[in-house]
Design a protein around this motif. Structure first.
Motif, PDB file in Angstrom:
ATOM      1  N   ARG A  22       0.882  -1.171   0.000  1.00 14.50           N
ATOM      2  CA  ARG A  22       0.000   0.000   0.000  1.00 14.50           C
ATOM      3  C   ARG A  22       0.917   1.218   0.000  1.00 14.50           C
ATOM      4  O   ARG A  22       1.711   1.411   0.933  1.00 14.50           O
ATOM      5  CB  ARG A  22      -0.877  -0.052   1.241  1.00 14.50           C
ATOM      6  CG  ARG A  22      -1.767   1.116   1.447  1.00 14.50           C
ATOM      7  CD  ARG A  22      -2.485   0.933   2.792  1.00 14.50           C
ATOM      8  NE  ARG A  22      -2.951   2.191   3.300  1.00 14.50           N
ATOM      9  CZ  ARG A  22      -4.212   2.564   3.300  1.00 14.50           C
ATOM     10  NH1 ARG A  22      -5.128   1.742   2.848  1.00 14.50           N
ATOM     11  NH2 ARG A  22      -4.556   3.732   3.761  1.00 14.50           N
ATOM     12  N   VAL A  23       0.834   2.011  -1.059  1.00 14.94           N
ATOM     13  CA  VAL A  23       1.717   3.164  -1.224  1.00 14.94           C
ATOM     14  C   VAL A  23       0.872   4.432  -1.162  1.00 14.94           C
ATOM     15  O   VAL A  23      -0.077   4.590  -1.932  1.00 14.94           O
ATOM     16  CB  VAL A  23       2.461   3.106  -2.578  1.00 14.94           C
ATOM     17  CG1 VAL A  23       3.370   4.317  -2.741  1.00 14.94           C
ATOM     18  CG2 VAL A  23       3.262   1.813  -2.691  1.00 14.94           C
ATOM     19  N   LEU A  30      -3.168  10.145  -1.832  1.00 16.23           N
ATOM     20  CA  LEU A  30      -3.761   9.194  -2.775  1.00 16.23           C
ATOM     21  C   LEU A  30      -3.097   7.847  -2.519  1.00 16.23           C
ATOM     22  O   LEU A  30      -1.874   7.746  -2.539  1.00 16.23           O
ATOM     23  CB  LEU A  30      -3.518   9.645  -4.219  1.00 16.23           C
ATOM     24  CG  LEU A  30      -4.041   8.735  -5.320  1.00 16.23           C
ATOM     25  CD1 LEU A  30      -5.568   8.698  -5.317  1.00 16.23           C
ATOM     26  CD2 LEU A  30      -3.545   9.214  -6.678  1.00 16.23           C
ATOM     27  N   VAL A  31      -3.898   6.824  -2.263  1.00 18.99           N
ATOM     28  CA  VAL A  31      -3.379   5.500  -1.932  1.00 18.99           C
ATOM     29  C   VAL A  31      -3.439   4.604  -3.168  1.00 18.99           C
ATOM     30  O   VAL A  31      -4.460   4.563  -3.864  1.00 18.99           O
ATOM     31  CB  VAL A  31      -4.183   4.861  -0.778  1.00 18.99           C
ATOM     32  CG1 VAL A  31      -3.684   3.449  -0.490  1.00 18.99           C
ATOM     33  CG2 VAL A  31      -4.093   5.727   0.463  1.00 18.99           C
ATOM     34  N   ALA A  32      -2.342   3.911  -3.428  1.00 17.31           N
ATOM     35  CA  ALA A  32      -2.263   2.927  -4.512  1.00 17.31           C
ATOM     36  C   ALA A  32      -1.900   1.584  -3.897  1.00 17.31           C
ATOM     37  O   ALA A  32      -1.142   1.525  -2.926  1.00 17.31           O
ATOM     38  CB  ALA A  32      -1.203   3.332  -5.530  1.00 17.31           C
ATOM     39  N   VAL A  33      -2.445   0.520  -4.456  1.00 15.72           N
ATOM     40  CA  VAL A  33      -2.030  -0.830  -4.074  1.00 15.72           C
ATOM     41  C   VAL A  33      -1.312  -1.421  -5.272  1.00 15.72           C
ATOM     42  O   VAL A  33      -1.885  -1.514  -6.363  1.00 15.72           O
ATOM     43  CB  VAL A  33      -3.232  -1.705  -3.660  1.00 15.72           C
ATOM     44  CG1 VAL A  33      -2.787  -3.144  -3.444  1.00 15.72           C
ATOM     45  CG2 VAL A  33      -3.879  -1.156  -2.406  1.00 15.72           C
ATOM     46  N   ALA A  84       6.719  -4.522  -8.007  1.00 15.05           N
ATOM     47  CA  ALA A  84       6.708  -3.197  -8.639  1.00 15.05           C
ATOM     48  C   ALA A  84       7.393  -2.169  -7.750  1.00 15.05           C
ATOM     49  O   ALA A  84       8.134  -1.306  -8.237  1.00 15.05           O
ATOM     50  CB  ALA A  84       5.276  -2.762  -8.955  1.00 15.05           C
ATOM     51  N   VAL A  85       7.166  -2.260  -6.446  1.00 18.24           N
ATOM     52  CA  VAL A  85       7.831  -1.342  -5.508  1.00 18.24           C
ATOM     53  C   VAL A  85       9.340  -1.477  -5.651  1.00 18.24           C
ATOM     54  O   VAL A  85      10.063  -0.473  -5.740  1.00 18.24           O
ATOM     55  CB  VAL A  85       7.378  -1.629  -4.053  1.00 18.24           C
ATOM     56  CG1 VAL A  85       8.272  -0.911  -3.046  1.00 18.24           C
ATOM     57  CG2 VAL A  85       5.928  -1.240  -3.864  1.00 18.24           C
ATOM     58  N   ILE A 101      10.452   2.439  -5.335  1.00 18.73           N
ATOM     59  CA  ILE A 101       9.500   3.253  -4.574  1.00 18.73           C
ATOM     60  C   ILE A 101       9.840   3.182  -3.090  1.00 18.73           C
ATOM     61  O   ILE A 101       9.937   2.108  -2.504  1.00 18.73           O
ATOM     62  CB  ILE A 101       8.054   2.773  -4.828  1.00 18.73           C
ATOM     63  CG1 ILE A 101       7.673   3.060  -6.283  1.00 18.73           C
ATOM     64  CG2 ILE A 101       7.078   3.442  -3.872  1.00 18.73           C
ATOM     65  CD1 ILE A 101       6.317   2.517  -6.690  1.00 18.73           C
ATOM     66  N   ARG A 102      10.038   4.354  -2.496  1.00 15.83           N
ATOM     67  CA  ARG A 102      10.281   4.488  -1.065  1.00 15.83           C
ATOM     68  C   ARG A 102       9.896   5.915  -0.675  1.00 15.83           C
ATOM     69  O   ARG A 102       9.687   6.776  -1.535  1.00 15.83           O
ATOM     70  CB  ARG A 102      11.731   4.177  -0.719  1.00 15.83           C
ATOM     71  CG  ARG A 102      12.730   5.093  -1.350  1.00 15.83           C
ATOM     72  CD  ARG A 102      14.167   4.619  -1.092  1.00 15.83           C
ATOM     73  NE  ARG A 102      15.112   5.520  -1.701  1.00 15.83           N
ATOM     74  CZ  ARG A 102      15.395   5.578  -3.012  1.00 15.83           C
ATOM     75  NH1 ARG A 102      14.809   4.754  -3.859  1.00 15.83           N
ATOM     76  NH2 ARG A 102      16.284   6.440  -3.474  1.00 15.83           N
ATOM     77  N   VAL A 103       9.784   6.164   0.599  1.00 19.56           N
ATOM     78  CA  VAL A 103       9.382   7.482   1.087  1.00 19.56           C
ATOM     79  C   VAL A 103      10.313   8.550   0.519  1.00 19.56           C
ATOM     80  O   VAL A 103      11.534   8.387   0.518  1.00 19.56           O
ATOM     81  CB  VAL A 103       9.380   7.508   2.630  1.00 19.56           C
ATOM     82  CG1 VAL A 103       9.133   8.912   3.152  1.00 19.56           C
ATOM     83  CG2 VAL A 103       8.319   6.557   3.169  1.00 19.56           C
TER      84      VAL A 103
END
Length: 137
Positions: free
Chosen positions: A95-96, A105-108, A113-114, A119-121
């Motif tokens: 959950r990003v 905005l939340v994406a699953v 893929a992360v 993808i990271r903070v």
């Protein structure tokens, strides 16, 4: 059908705002037309048969696609740059949360893929959503 029902059923992105018709020409009564939904600084293109005025928009987290840069020509009418504020992984999915114009905005997405997208903070991403995935109520 309602924002409360959407939240009860687990919709992660429910926004209060208002609708402006944009491309209503050619639409017959009762047919969906292109609309602009605004909630604070966030504007989403949606389809519907709503009059101008207040409403809610619901976007399922699974309908949000993340990329590291703006996509080329696409059928997604909404491509919004933002910054990752949270990544919560559990097994095969993560959950990003992305800050887009000051709105979360939340994406699953898959944990694969992360990893592949890095993808990271703090990482800038682009969140894309098709107009047909923006549900108005």
């Amino acid at each position: 059908a309602t924002p409360a029902a959407a939240e009860f059923l687990g919709a992660e992105n429910v926004y209060a705002g208002s609708v402006d018709r944009t491309a209503a020409a050619g639409g017959k009564p009762g047919e969906p037309v292109s609309l602009r939904f605004r909630s604070g600084s966030l504007t989403l293109v949606a389809l519907g048969d709503f009059p101008d005025g207040p409403c809610h928009a619901v976007v399922r987290a699974g309908d949000v696609v993340l990329a590291r840069e703006l996509p080329g020509p696409s059928s997604a009418r909404n491509a919004i740059p933002g910054t990752v504020t949270e990544v919560a992984g559990d097994g095969a999915v993560a959950r990003v949360t992305v800050d887009v114009l000051g709105v979360p905005l939340v994406a699953v997405v898959t944990t694969e893929a992360v990893r592949e997208l890095g993808i990271r903070v703090g990482v800038p991403v682009v969140a894309s959503v098709k107009a047909t995935a923006v549900h108005l109520c």
